[in-house]
Structures are given as structure tokens and as C-alpha cells.
Design a protein around this motif. Structure first.
Motif, PDB file in Angstrom:
ATOM      1  N   ALA A  98       0.876  -1.255  -0.033  1.00 50.56           N
ATOM      2  CA  ALA A  98       0.159   0.157   0.062  1.00 50.56           C
ATOM      3  C   ALA A  98       0.886   1.320   0.005  1.00 50.56           C
ATOM      4  O   ALA A  98       0.477   2.222  -0.542  1.00 50.56           O
ATOM      5  N   ALA A  99       1.832   1.167   0.924  1.00 49.19           N
ATOM      6  CA  ALA A  99       2.862   2.622   1.000  1.00 49.19           C
ATOM      7  C   ALA A  99       3.361   2.725  -0.585  1.00 49.19           C
ATOM      8  O   ALA A  99       3.727   3.679  -0.945  1.00 49.19           O
ATOM      9  N   LEU A 100       3.999   1.660  -0.930  1.00 54.34           N
ATOM     10  CA  LEU A 100       4.672   1.932  -2.398  1.00 54.34           C
ATOM     11  C   LEU A 100       3.468   2.249  -3.563  1.00 54.34           C
ATOM     12  O   LEU A 100       4.035   3.261  -4.326  1.00 54.34           O
ATOM     13  N   LEU A 101       2.227   1.829  -3.452  1.00 56.64           N
ATOM     14  CA  LEU A 101       1.401   2.303  -4.379  1.00 56.64           C
ATOM     15  C   LEU A 101       1.237   3.859  -4.124  1.00 56.64           C
ATOM     16  O   LEU A 101       0.871   4.497  -5.152  1.00 56.64           O
ATOM     17  N   ASN A 102       1.164   4.061  -2.850  1.00 59.79           N
ATOM     18  CA  ASN A 102       0.727   5.406  -2.419  1.00 59.79           C
ATOM     19  C   ASN A 102       1.902   6.420  -3.093  1.00 59.79           C
ATOM     20  O   ASN A 102       1.667   7.399  -3.705  1.00 59.79           O
ATOM     21  N   HIS A 103       2.956   5.852  -2.828  1.00 60.19           N
ATOM     22  CA  HIS A 103       4.331   6.911  -3.288  1.00 60.19           C
ATOM     23  C   HIS A 103       4.434   6.874  -4.992  1.00 60.19           C
ATOM     24  O   HIS A 103       4.474   8.014  -5.276  1.00 60.19           O
ATOM     25  N   ILE A 104       3.945   5.592  -5.715  1.00 62.58           N
ATOM     26  CA  ILE A 104       3.891   5.588  -6.980  1.00 62.58           C
ATOM     27  C   ILE A 104       2.662   6.475  -7.495  1.00 62.58           C
ATOM     28  O   ILE A 104       2.941   7.290  -8.817  1.00 62.58           O
ATOM     29  N   ALA A 105       1.649   6.654  -7.067  1.00 61.33           N
ATOM     30  CA  ALA A 105       0.820   7.268  -7.200  1.00 61.33           C
ATOM     31  C   ALA A 105       0.725   8.942  -6.922  1.00 61.33           C
ATOM     32  O   ALA A 105       0.170   9.834  -7.801  1.00 61.33           O
ATOM     33  N   THR A 106       1.528   9.149  -6.047  1.00 56.48           N
ATOM     34  CA  THR A 106       1.680  10.723  -5.731  1.00 56.48           C
ATOM     35  C   THR A 106       2.861  11.406  -6.057  1.00 56.48           C
ATOM     36  O   THR A 106       3.050  12.474  -6.102  1.00 56.48           O
ATOM     37  N   ALA A 107       4.095  10.394  -6.095  1.00 57.32           N
ATOM     38  CA  ALA A 107       5.378  11.107  -6.230  1.00 57.32           C
ATOM     39  C   ALA A 107       5.337  11.967  -7.448  1.00 57.32           C
ATOM     40  O   ALA A 107       6.202  12.913  -7.499  1.00 57.32           O
ATOM     41  N   TRP A 108       4.714  11.772  -8.781  1.00 56.06           N
ATOM     42  CA  TRP A 108       4.881  12.546  -9.935  1.00 56.06           C
ATOM     43  C   TRP A 108       3.431  13.274 -10.211  1.00 56.06           C
ATOM     44  O   TRP A 108       3.178  13.628 -11.246  1.00 56.06           O
ATOM     45  N   GLY A 109       2.686  13.577  -9.218  1.00 55.51           N
ATOM     46  CA  GLY A 109       1.307  14.009  -9.354  1.00 55.51           C
ATOM     47  C   GLY A 109       0.037  13.407  -9.986  1.00 55.51           C
ATOM     48  O   GLY A 109      -0.672  13.779 -10.336  1.00 55.51           O
ATOM     49  N   ASP A 110       0.314  12.119 -10.357  1.00 57.28           N
ATOM     50  CA  ASP A 110      -0.500  11.219 -10.641  1.00 57.28           C
ATOM     51  C   ASP A 110      -2.113  11.132 -10.184  1.00 57.28           C
ATOM     52  O   ASP A 110      -3.115  11.196 -10.426  1.00 57.28           O
ATOM     53  N   ASP A 111      -1.960  11.385  -8.505  1.00 56.37           N
ATOM     54  CA  ASP A 111      -3.128  11.467  -7.765  1.00 56.37           C
ATOM     55  C   ASP A 111      -3.978  12.687  -8.146  1.00 56.37           C
ATOM     56  O   ASP A 111      -5.295  12.877  -8.052  1.00 56.37           O
ATOM     57  N   LYS A 112      -3.362  13.713  -8.312  1.00 53.68           N
ATOM     58  CA  LYS A 112      -3.989  14.954  -8.751  1.00 53.68           C
ATOM     59  C   LYS A 112      -4.783  14.965 -10.054  1.00 53.68           C
ATOM     60  O   LYS A 112      -5.672  15.689 -10.315  1.00 53.68           O
ATOM     61  N   LYS A 113      -4.534  13.863 -10.895  1.00 54.49           N
ATOM     62  CA  LYS A 113      -5.330  13.682 -11.935  1.00 54.49           C
ATOM     63  C   LYS A 113      -6.404  12.506 -12.040  1.00 54.49           C
ATOM     64  O   LYS A 113      -6.938  12.125 -12.964  1.00 54.49           O
ATOM     65  N   VAL A 114      -6.464  12.012 -10.774  1.00 53.07           N
ATOM     66  CA  VAL A 114      -7.733  11.192 -10.402  1.00 53.07           C
ATOM     67  C   VAL A 114      -8.740  11.704  -9.487  1.00 53.07           C
ATOM     68  O   VAL A 114      -8.406  12.110  -8.393  1.00 53.07           O
ATOM     69  N   PRO A 115     -10.040  12.081 -10.053  1.00 48.73           N
ATOM     70  CA  PRO A 115     -10.942  12.806  -9.084  1.00 48.73           C
ATOM     71  C   PRO A 115     -11.200  11.770  -7.814  1.00 48.73           C
ATOM     72  O   PRO A 115     -11.498  10.512  -7.932  1.00 48.73           O
ATOM     73  N   GLY A 116     -11.134  12.484  -6.724  1.00 54.90           N
ATOM     74  CA  GLY A 116     -11.580  11.638  -5.560  1.00 54.90           C
ATOM     75  C   GLY A 116     -10.412  10.782  -5.029  1.00 54.90           C
ATOM     76  O   GLY A 116     -10.644   9.542  -4.456  1.00 54.90           O
ATOM     77  N   PHE A 117      -9.123  10.904  -5.494  1.00 53.43           N
ATOM     78  CA  PHE A 117      -8.039   9.974  -5.181  1.00 53.43           C
ATOM     79  C   PHE A 117      -8.214   9.474  -3.680  1.00 53.43           C
ATOM     80  O   PHE A 117      -7.976  10.605  -2.821  1.00 53.43           O
ATOM     81  N   LYS A 118      -7.871   8.435  -3.423  1.00 49.02           N
ATOM     82  CA  LYS A 118      -7.728   7.987  -1.924  1.00 49.02           C
ATOM     83  C   LYS A 118      -6.788   7.056  -1.732  1.00 49.02           C
ATOM     84  O   LYS A 118      -6.325   6.241  -2.694  1.00 49.02           O
ATOM     85  N   PRO A 119      -5.848   7.395  -0.755  1.00 52.77           N
ATOM     86  CA  PRO A 119      -4.803   6.391  -0.686  1.00 52.77           C
ATOM     87  C   PRO A 119      -5.116   4.986  -0.573  1.00 52.77           C
ATOM     88  O   PRO A 119      -5.960   4.570  -0.232  1.00 52.77           O
ATOM     89  N   PHE A 120      -3.957   4.231  -1.104  1.00 52.74           N
ATOM     90  CA  PHE A 120      -4.171   2.664  -0.907  1.00 52.74           C
ATOM     91  C   PHE A 120      -3.842   2.325   0.567  1.00 52.74           C
ATOM     92  O   PHE A 120      -3.438   2.923   1.275  1.00 52.74           O
ATOM     93  N   THR A 121      -4.745   1.231   0.923  1.00 49.43           N
ATOM     94  CA  THR A 121      -4.736   0.674   2.336  1.00 49.43           C
ATOM     95  C   THR A 121      -4.261  -0.516   2.267  1.00 49.43           C
ATOM     96  O   THR A 121      -4.430  -1.348   1.220  1.00 49.43           O
ATOM     97  N   ALA A 122      -3.701  -1.320   3.286  1.00 47.31           N
ATOM     98  CA  ALA A 122      -3.223  -2.391   3.618  1.00 47.31           C
ATOM     99  C   ALA A 122      -4.548  -3.475   3.321  1.00 47.31           C
ATOM    100  O   ALA A 122      -4.333  -4.645   3.130  1.00 47.31           O
ATOM    101  N   ALA A 123      -5.724  -3.212   3.795  1.00 48.35           N
ATOM    102  CA  ALA A 123      -6.927  -3.749   4.035  1.00 48.35           C
ATOM    103  C   ALA A 123      -7.135  -4.076   2.217  1.00 48.35           C
ATOM    104  O   ALA A 123      -7.537  -5.435   1.938  1.00 48.35           O
ATOM    105  N   GLU A 124      -6.996  -3.239   1.551  1.00 47.40           N
ATOM    106  CA  GLU A 124      -7.195  -3.623  -0.074  1.00 47.40           C
ATOM    107  C   GLU A 124      -6.247  -4.676  -0.675  1.00 47.40           C
ATOM    108  O   GLU A 124      -6.608  -5.225  -1.296  1.00 47.40           O
ATOM    109  N   VAL A 125      -5.067  -4.668  -0.119  1.00 50.96           N
ATOM    110  CA  VAL A 125      -3.999  -5.367  -0.613  1.00 50.96           C
ATOM    111  C   VAL A 125      -4.375  -6.743   0.185  1.00 50.96           C
ATOM    112  O   VAL A 125      -4.252  -7.776  -0.687  1.00 50.96           O
ATOM    113  N   LYS A 126      -4.834  -6.904   1.282  1.00 50.43           N
ATOM    114  CA  LYS A 126      -4.850  -8.103   1.978  1.00 50.43           C
ATOM    115  C   LYS A 126      -6.219  -8.702   1.051  1.00 50.43           C
ATOM    116  O   LYS A 126      -6.331  -9.916   0.964  1.00 50.43           O
ATOM    117  N   ALA A 127      -7.383  -7.839   0.876  1.00 49.98           N
ATOM    118  CA  ALA A 127      -8.356  -8.538   0.045  1.00 49.98           C
ATOM    119  C   ALA A 127      -8.076  -9.165  -1.140  1.00 49.98           C
ATOM    120  O   ALA A 127      -8.544 -10.255  -1.586  1.00 49.98           O
TER     121      ALA A 127
END
Length: 148
Positions: A98-127
Motif C-alpha cells: 500500500a505504501a509503495l502504491l501510494n508513493h507511485i501514485a503521488t510522487a509525480w502528481g498522478d493522484d491530482k489527475k484522479v478525481p477523488g483519489f484515496k490512498p491505498f490501504t493494507a486492507a485493499e491489498v490483503k483482500a
């Protein structure tokens, strides 16, 4: 004074316990580069492409699967074809993925191009961790999203 010291120690311990996505990205930077631009013809860029994926229905899940199970086969990103194999990172903990995906999604501003972006969670990965896939099956998941 004792309570303050205990509280500070507890806060410091919690901060250390959180996974550091930027540090974990060091395992990816050899191929995708520190700036997320990849190596043309060899390793695809992440910068700018992650937002394209996140804006697709099922894109979040696909990114988790790609990290968990890897990706193998021909893909196309920004008009350039790539045919390689990304290793699986399922040895990482759910929090680390989850932390790695959050870094990849935010490091270069990709999160700003995704309406309503929410950080990845460990629960999503576990599921998704229980759905063991091959790297080729992850490629098929990519195609189902409409990505080449």
C-alpha cells in the motif's frame, strides 16, 4: 514529564512502524527510474501512466495485482511497446505494498489527475492477496481494462 516522554516515544515508534513507500520504491527505480519515466523501449514509465490506470474502473485492483503477482508479456504505454517481465513483490507486507502504491501514485502528481483519489490501504491489498495469479493472468487483467 514522564507522560510527555512516553507519548513522544509512542508517536516516534508509530512513525517508524509505518512503511516508507519512497524507500521501497528503490526496488523499482532500477527499471522505472527515480523520476518514474522508465527507459524507453525497455521499461515503461509510471509517471503519467498510473493516473490513466487509476481512472479506469478496476484500475486500483489491477495495480495491486501487478505488484503482488508481477506482469509478463507485451504492453503498450504512451505509444511505445514493451515486452518484458516485472517481478512479483508478494513478499512485501500488505502495508508495504500500500505504501509503495501510494508513493507511485503521488510522487509525480498522478493522484491530482484522479478525481477523488484515496490512498491505498493494507486492507485493499490483503483482500486481493488470496487471489493468486500468474504474471500472464495479470496481463489479461490489464487487457480487460482496455489497456494494450
Amino acid at each position: 514529564m514522564k507522560r510527555t516522554l512516553t507519548a513522544l516515544l509512542l508517536i516516534g515508534s508509530l512513525a517508524l512502524a509505518q512503511a516508507d513507500g519512497a524507500k521501497l520504491y528503490g526496488q523499482c527505480a532500477g527499471c522505472h527510474q527515480a523520476n518514474g519515466q522508465g527507459v524507453p523501449g525497455a521499461f515503461p514509465p509510471l509517471a503519467g501512466h498510473v493516473s490513466e490506470i487509476l481512472n479506469l474502473k478496476g484500475g486500483r485492483e489491477y495495480l495491486i495485482k501487478a505488484l503482488l503477482w508481477g506482469l509478463q508479456g507485451q504492453i503498450e504505454v504512451k505509444g511505445m511497446k514493451y515486452n518484458g517481465a516485472m517481478p512479483a513483490y508478494n513478499g512485501l507486507k500488505d502495508e508495504e505494498i500500500a505504501a509503495l502504491l501510494n508513493h507511485i501514485a503521488t510522487a509525480w502528481g498522478d493522484d491530482k489527475k484522479v478525481p477523488g483519489f484515496k490512498p491505498f490501504t493494507a486492507a485493499e491489498v490483503k483482500a486481493l492477496r488470496g487471489n493468486k495469479l500468474t504474471a500472464q493472468q495479470v496481463l489479461e487483467e490489464r487487457k480487460k481494462l482496455g489497456l494494450k
